[in-house]
Design an enzyme around this catalytic site. Structure first.
Site, PDB file in Angstrom:
ATOM      1  N   HIS A 231      12.484  13.169  10.724  1.00 56.70           N
ATOM      2  CA  HIS A 231      12.322  11.760  11.123  1.00 56.70           C
ATOM      3  C   HIS A 231      10.896  11.222  11.199  1.00 56.70           C
ATOM      4  O   HIS A 231      10.472  10.749  12.236  1.00 56.70           O
ATOM      5  CB  HIS A 231      13.053  11.465  12.443  1.00 56.70           C
ATOM      6  N   ASP A 304      19.769  11.652  12.638  1.00 58.54           N
ATOM      7  CA  ASP A 304      19.365  11.911  14.032  1.00 58.54           C
ATOM      8  C   ASP A 304      20.404  11.338  15.001  1.00 58.54           C
ATOM      9  O   ASP A 304      20.067  10.796  16.056  1.00 58.54           O
ATOM     10  CB  ASP A 304      17.965  11.359  14.324  1.00 58.54           C
TER      11      ASP A 304
END
Lengths: 437, 327
Positions: A231, A304
């Site tokens: 991320h 995520d």
């Protein structure tokens, strides 16, 4: 198992598309071509105008089992994945307790084997994710674990990270890092900048991510071990990793839908549904993350997906836990970010399926212990892990209709374009016309 | 821009117009007189219910709000919750819902988390929420009472009626704010009030106690306290919030006092008419020398006593929503 023929779809290969029928028999792709003959009794589905490609693979799914099953279980997370078009997900190890040993990894894999999609597991890099002593990576690798991360936090101590990379390299496994220096990010609950200052919220500066990215690139250079950056959320992080890759270092990058679809202004009403680590960034960083989808800096989109109980997201912003749901909306948001109707289907499937499958060690050519092949070609003989994505499907995200046990989506009420019609896992239609079969 | 706080929640002074600020100051002036009566009470909020919820310790703000509500004849529900909502096991939302079930007109809320007042206003949109300090964000009634106190003192000196001056006394007024700006909700509310009213604001603080975006604030940063001492018409000192770990942002308290404390030596260099303010409680000997705190130029006690009329004005305007019937 029912045979299925998908008629007249846009079959997306690794470098080109073609209009063809795809026949699925006994869990495998049995034929691909024009006017394919289907066996007697096969279900015939017209998918004209839809993209047919390998099922999506999520490198970054937080299932809350064991430990917080009221927010998400392995089974419920898999349902959310299926409606999102995923045929395989990688369960993150920051459960309670952390997945840092063979017994726990086996538990997750066993539960996963009964779930609606394939569930791979990532192991912790360090025992208890405390960042001190290495977890038994060799034993876990023998079990088939191919990805290791302390995600939730990064490994803070550079010497420990170096040791982990050196240990991982000969095992043929990949480490994945949540890049945020906790000394810089500590206590922060949103991106640091003018807005955090006006809101009186302590910030997590972009530099907290960037210093760890910079450090880890040097450690990859030192050890030669592959590293996956989880991320990434800033323009500078992406530029640094891009330069490292140009130099030939074995680094890969994922970006999340929320980092290319939402910016920090979403935090301005103190709604904790928009609290996430790394935080939603400035519009400039969001543009850079979005650009990474098309300019090649990003290898993969990862969700995520981070379920949290509703009451925790009602807490004051600084007290609420970080994280948001992602599985059920990721494909639509990625399609939108790639340009919607002008999106390149080859790139879309590279980001959503082929590259993440390669990074997670889930490709058909990878050694298979628990799972079938993902992210492969739509070709005869391959495992039938497929998705049918309708690029013209318009819909509205809603927290009321989620498959996840949790409801902490930041997209409630958002108009979306592009929708999953079918998800096929090992030949079984698990999502049928957008609904769980 | 918020043109009047009448009939709405007061969460922040950011974006509150000059007219709206002056309206509060003028309304407060009318309540000062109530304080001088034998019977210190008006029926303005008779039958209304005001809950005072303090999730963070406070003495002066809480007493001042509750006194204000009682002088307006409101019924006051008072709940002190020293520990955080999480530790208590009940969410802020549940606490508010419970109290709201008793039939509320207004909530006065103090909370350690920035944004808590705004969140509560979302949970109970039919209730007026008055922010009595939220984390590092805002403390609007402190900003109002500081502006009120300045206007009152300057008007007295000139022998004019404060109400008749409107915002004129702030025009070009030179205000220096010194200390822990980054962790101060008072600084944010003060700057919003002073700048909107027309003052010229400078801030002085160690580099670690300046907000990261200070360049975008409508203020000038001075690197050195001494440089701005003689410039200032008003000096607002901020509390060094040691209990929030601010101590680690400076090498030592004594170095802080040497560089940014209002010591006796610095006080001697002030012009005699310069006003000294502090939101309290004072760390005597750290940001302000004891002897200086007791000088006539220090109007710290005035700030405290003006808390009541300002909070009466805020409660009155937000809850009753009209200025006509002041008794």
């Amino acid at each position: 198992m029912e045979s299925v023929v998908l008629r007249n779809g846009v079959v997306v290969g690794s470098d080109a598309v073609s209009v063809a029928d795809v026949l699925i028999v006994d869990g495998l792709i049995a034929a691909v071509g024009v006017n394919v003959d289907a066996p007697v009794g096969a279900r015939d589905v017209d998918v004209t105008g839809c993209w047919v490609g390998p099922g999506f693979v999520d490198l970054h799914t937080h299932l809350r089992e064991p430990g917080r099953e009221s927010a998400e279980t392995i089974a419920s997370g898999a349902l959310a994945a299926a409606v999102g078009g995923f045929s395989a997900i990688v369960a993150m190890p920051n459960t309670e307790p952390a997945i840092d040993n063979v017994a726990l990894a086996t538990y997750v894999l066993d539960q996963g084997s009964r779930a609606v999609v394939d569930v791979a597991v990532a192991g912790a890099i360090t025992q208890g994710r405390h960042g001190e002593r290495l977890a038994p990576m060799a034993e876990l690798a023998q079990l088939g674990v191919r990805l290791f991360t302390d995600d939730g936090t990064g490994v803070q101590n550079a010497a420990v990270m170096r040791r982990a990379l050196s240990y991982a390299r000969p095992l043929g496994v990949r480490l994945a890092q949540h890049c945020e220096d906790e000394n810089l990010a500590a206590d922060g609950s949103m991106n640091e900048g003018s807005l955090s200052s006006r809101l009186g919220l302590i910030g997590r500066p972009a530099a907290a991510e960037e210093v760890m990215v910079a450090r880890d690139i040097q450690l990859v250079r030192l050890t030669g071990a592959p590293l996956h950056f989880l991320h990434l959320s800033t323009a500078r992080s992406l530029a640094m990793v891009g330069a490292a890759r140009d130099e030939g270092l074995p680094v890969t990058v994922e970006v999340t839908p929320h980092h290319f679809s939402l910016d920090e202004s979403a935090c301005s009403t103190y709604d904790a549904h928009f609290k996430v680590n790394p935080p939603l960034r400035s519009p400039e960083d969001v543009a850079a993350v979005r650009a990474s989808l098309t300019n090649g800096l990003a290898d993969a989109v990862a969700t995520d997906h981070a379920p949290h109980a509703a009451e925790l997201k009602d807490l004051p912003f600084d007290e609420a836990p970080a994280g948001m749901l992602g599985l059920e909306h990721a494909a639509s948001l990625t399609y939108e970010a790639l340009g919607g109707s002008s999106a390149d289907p080859v790139r879309f499937f590279a980001l959503m399926s082929r590259n993440p499958a390669r990074i997670a060690g889930l490709r058909p050519s990878d050694d298979r212990i628990r799972h079938s092949g993902h992210g492969g070609a739509v070709a005869v003989g391959e495992d039938a892990n497929l998705v049918v994505f309708d690029p013209n499907g318009a819909w509205v995200a809603s927290r009321e209709t989620l498959q996840s046990l949790a409801s902490n989506t930041p997209y409630h009420g958002r108009n979306l374009m592009g929708r999953v019609r079918f998800t096929v896992v090992r030949g079984a239609v698990v999502v049928d016309e957008g609904v769980l079969a | 821009m918020i043109e009047s706080i009448r009939g709405r929640s007061l969460l922040s002074l950011h974006g509150v117009s000059r007219e709206a600020l002056v309206e509060v100051l003028d309304t407060a002036e009318s309540f000062v007189e109530v304080h001088q009566r034998t019977v210190k009470k008006v029926p303005a909020l008779k039958g209304r219910v005001v809950a005072s919820l303090f999730f963070e310790e406070s003495t002066r703000t809480r007493l001042s709000f509750e006194t204000a509500a009682k002088r307006l004849s409101a019924d006051v529900l008072s709940l002190a919750v020293a520990s955080s909502s999480v530790k208590k096991g009940e969410s802020l939302r549940d606490t508010i819902a419970t109290i709201d079930a008793l039939g509320l007109d207004a909530v006065v809320l103090r909370h350690r988390s920035s944004g808590a007042a705004e969140q509560v206003s979302r949970f109970v949109p039919h209730v007026r929420v008055i922010n009595a300090g939220d984390g590092l964000h805002q403390h609007p009634t402190q900003g109002l009472l500081d502006a009120f106190t300045i206007r009152q003192v300057l008007a007295e000196r000139r022998g004019v009626s404060a109400v008749e001056t409107g915002a004129a006394l702030f025009d070009g007024l030179r205000v220096l704010i010194v200390g822990d700006i980054v962790h101060s909700r008072v600084a944010r509310s003060d700057v919003d009030a002073y700048v909107t009213l027309g003052a010229h604001v400078r801030v002085a603080a160690p580099g670690t106690l300046l907000p990261i975006d200070i360049d975008t604030w409508p203020v000038e940063v001075v690197g050195d306290f001494d440089e701005a001492l003689e410039w200032a018409d008003v000096i607002g000192l901020l509390r060094l919030q040691n209990e929030r770990g601010t101590g680690s942002f400076v090498p030592s308290l004594s170095e802080y006092t040497t560089t940014f404390g209002l010591t006796v030596a610095r006080a001697r260099r002030l012009r005699p008419e310069t006003l000294l303010m502090h939101p309290g409680p004072i760390n005597r000997g750290v940001e302000l020398d004891s002897a200086v705190a007791d000088l006539p130029a220090a109007i710290i006690e005035r700030q405290v006593s003006n808390g009541v009329p300002i909070r009466m004005a805020v409660l009155y305007l937000t809850v009753a929503g009209t200025i006509r019937e002041v008794a």
